[in-house]
Design an enzyme around this catalytic site. Structure first.
Site, PDB file in Angstrom:
ATOM      1  N   HIS A 132       0.849  -1.203   0.000  1.00  0.00           N
ATOM      2  CA  HIS A 132       0.000   0.000   0.000  1.00  0.00           C
ATOM      3  C   HIS A 132       0.879   1.245   0.000  1.00  0.00           C
ATOM      4  O   HIS A 132       2.085   1.169   0.252  1.00  0.00           O
ATOM      5  CB  HIS A 132      -0.873   0.017   1.254  1.00  0.00           C
ATOM      6  N   HIS A 166       5.221   6.779  -0.990  1.00  0.00           N
ATOM      7  CA  HIS A 166       6.059   5.628  -1.352  1.00  0.00           C
ATOM      8  C   HIS A 166       5.329   4.345  -0.968  1.00  0.00           C
ATOM      9  O   HIS A 166       4.457   4.362  -0.085  1.00  0.00           O
ATOM     10  CB  HIS A 166       7.420   5.684  -0.650  1.00  0.00           C
TER      11      HIS A 166
HETATM   12  P1  2AM Z   1       6.342   2.799   5.837  1.00  0.00           P
HETATM   13  O1  2AM Z   1       5.842   1.804   4.857  1.00  0.00           O
HETATM   14  O2  2AM Z   1       7.250   3.800   5.243  1.00  0.00           O
HETATM   15  O3  2AM Z   1       6.922   2.173   7.088  1.00  0.00           O
HETATM   16  C1  2AM Z   1       1.426   1.387   8.528  1.00  0.00           C
HETATM   17  O4  2AM Z   1       2.354   1.309   9.562  1.00  0.00           O
HETATM   18  C2  2AM Z   1       1.878   2.359   7.471  1.00  0.00           C
HETATM   19  O5  2AM Z   1       1.970   3.681   8.022  1.00  0.00           O
HETATM   20  C3  2AM Z   1       3.218   2.048   6.841  1.00  0.00           C
HETATM   21  O6  2AM Z   1       3.056   2.138   5.433  1.00  0.00           O
HETATM   22  C4  2AM Z   1       4.152   3.117   7.335  1.00  0.00           C
HETATM   23  O7  2AM Z   1       5.033   3.613   6.349  1.00  0.00           O
HETATM   24  C5  2AM Z   1       3.215   4.241   7.675  1.00  0.00           C
HETATM   25  N1  2AM Z   1       3.711   5.082   8.761  1.00  0.00           N
HETATM   26  C6  2AM Z   1       3.966   6.404   8.674  1.00  0.00           C
HETATM   27  N2  2AM Z   1       4.356   6.881   9.850  1.00  0.00           N
HETATM   28  C7  2AM Z   1       4.370   5.842  10.717  1.00  0.00           C
HETATM   29  C8  2AM Z   1       4.696   5.708  12.076  1.00  0.00           C
HETATM   30  N3  2AM Z   1       5.084   6.749  12.821  1.00  0.00           N
HETATM   31  N4  2AM Z   1       4.632   4.480  12.621  1.00  0.00           N
HETATM   32  C9  2AM Z   1       4.252   3.413  11.887  1.00  0.00           C
HETATM   33  N5  2AM Z   1       3.916   3.479  10.589  1.00  0.00           N
HETATM   34  C10 2AM Z   1       3.968   4.677  10.009  1.00  0.00           C
END
Ligand code: 2AM
Length: 180
Positions: free
Chosen positions: A48, A130
């Site tokens: 996602h 991303h």
């Molecule tokens: P990431 O893929 O770059 O880790 C669920 O955790 C989603 O929320 C993930 O896609 C994650 O991005 C994003 N996300 C953004 N901020 C976050 C945070 N502080 N903690 C966990 N997930 C975060």
């Protein structure tokens, strides 16, 4: 003894773009070309793009977020994932658009504004759309291939994240159509 009803548990929520199966298949085919980056590959059903990470949200806040998202009327758009890169500090190997479509920025801004109206603490860092392919990648071998994945984005979703010892489980709670 006075019995109080148990407070509803908070849930870890985020808004996201969830790829349709045809796009998911293209992402999988691209990821298979990467060889073995020696990290944790994201399971196909979990792929996602996060729009807005909300953290722990109670039932009242969730209902208000759903109402705010339901009030949006924004267009569908084409998202081209044509970059693959690696962030050494977080260890994330990702796909991203070289150019962020204006409609994606508008959607992200609108959701962020809605969450701010509810006084939720929002990540103040610049939004970098991303799609994480792998986590815990220390370094990538050589140059990464260039993707060319076209994703007609027709909806966005609210997702619950449940953490289990073997990783995160995501449940799509609600879906909103774009355009039309
Ligand atoms: P990431 O893929 O770059 O880790 C669920 O955790 C989603 O929320 C993930 O896609 C994650 O991005 C994003 N996300 C953004 N901020 C976050 C945070 N502080 N903690 C966990 N997930 C975060």
């Amino acid at each position: 003894m006075i019995e109080r009803p148990a407070a509803p548990a908070a849930e870890r929520l985020f808004f996201a773009l969830w790829p349709p199966s045809s796009v998911r298949a293209q992402i999988e085919a691209f990821t298979n070309q990467l060889g073995n980056p020696r990290g944790r590959r994201m399971a196909s059903p979990n792929l996602h793009i996060t729009l807005l990470f909300l953290g722990r949200i109670n039932a009242g806040q969730r209902d208000a977020l759903i109402a705010a998202a339901s009030a949006l009327h924004l267009p569908a758009f084409m998202l081209t994932l044509d970059r693959c890169g690696h962030w050494p500090r977080s260890g994330v190997l990702w796909l991203a658009p070289a150019v962020t479509p204006g409609a994606l920025s508008d959607l992200q801004d609108s959701l962020t504004a809605g969450a701010r109206m509810l006084d939720l603490k929002i990540d103040e860092r610049e939004y970098l759309p991303h799609l994480s392919l792998y986590r815990d990648v220390k370094r990538v071998p050589g140059t990464l291939p260039s993707p060319r994945i076209r994703w007609p984005v027709r909806d966005f979703v609210l997702v619950r994240s449940d953490t289990h010892p073997d990783g995160a489980y995501y449940t799509v709670l609600q879906r909103w159509r774009l355009g039309g």
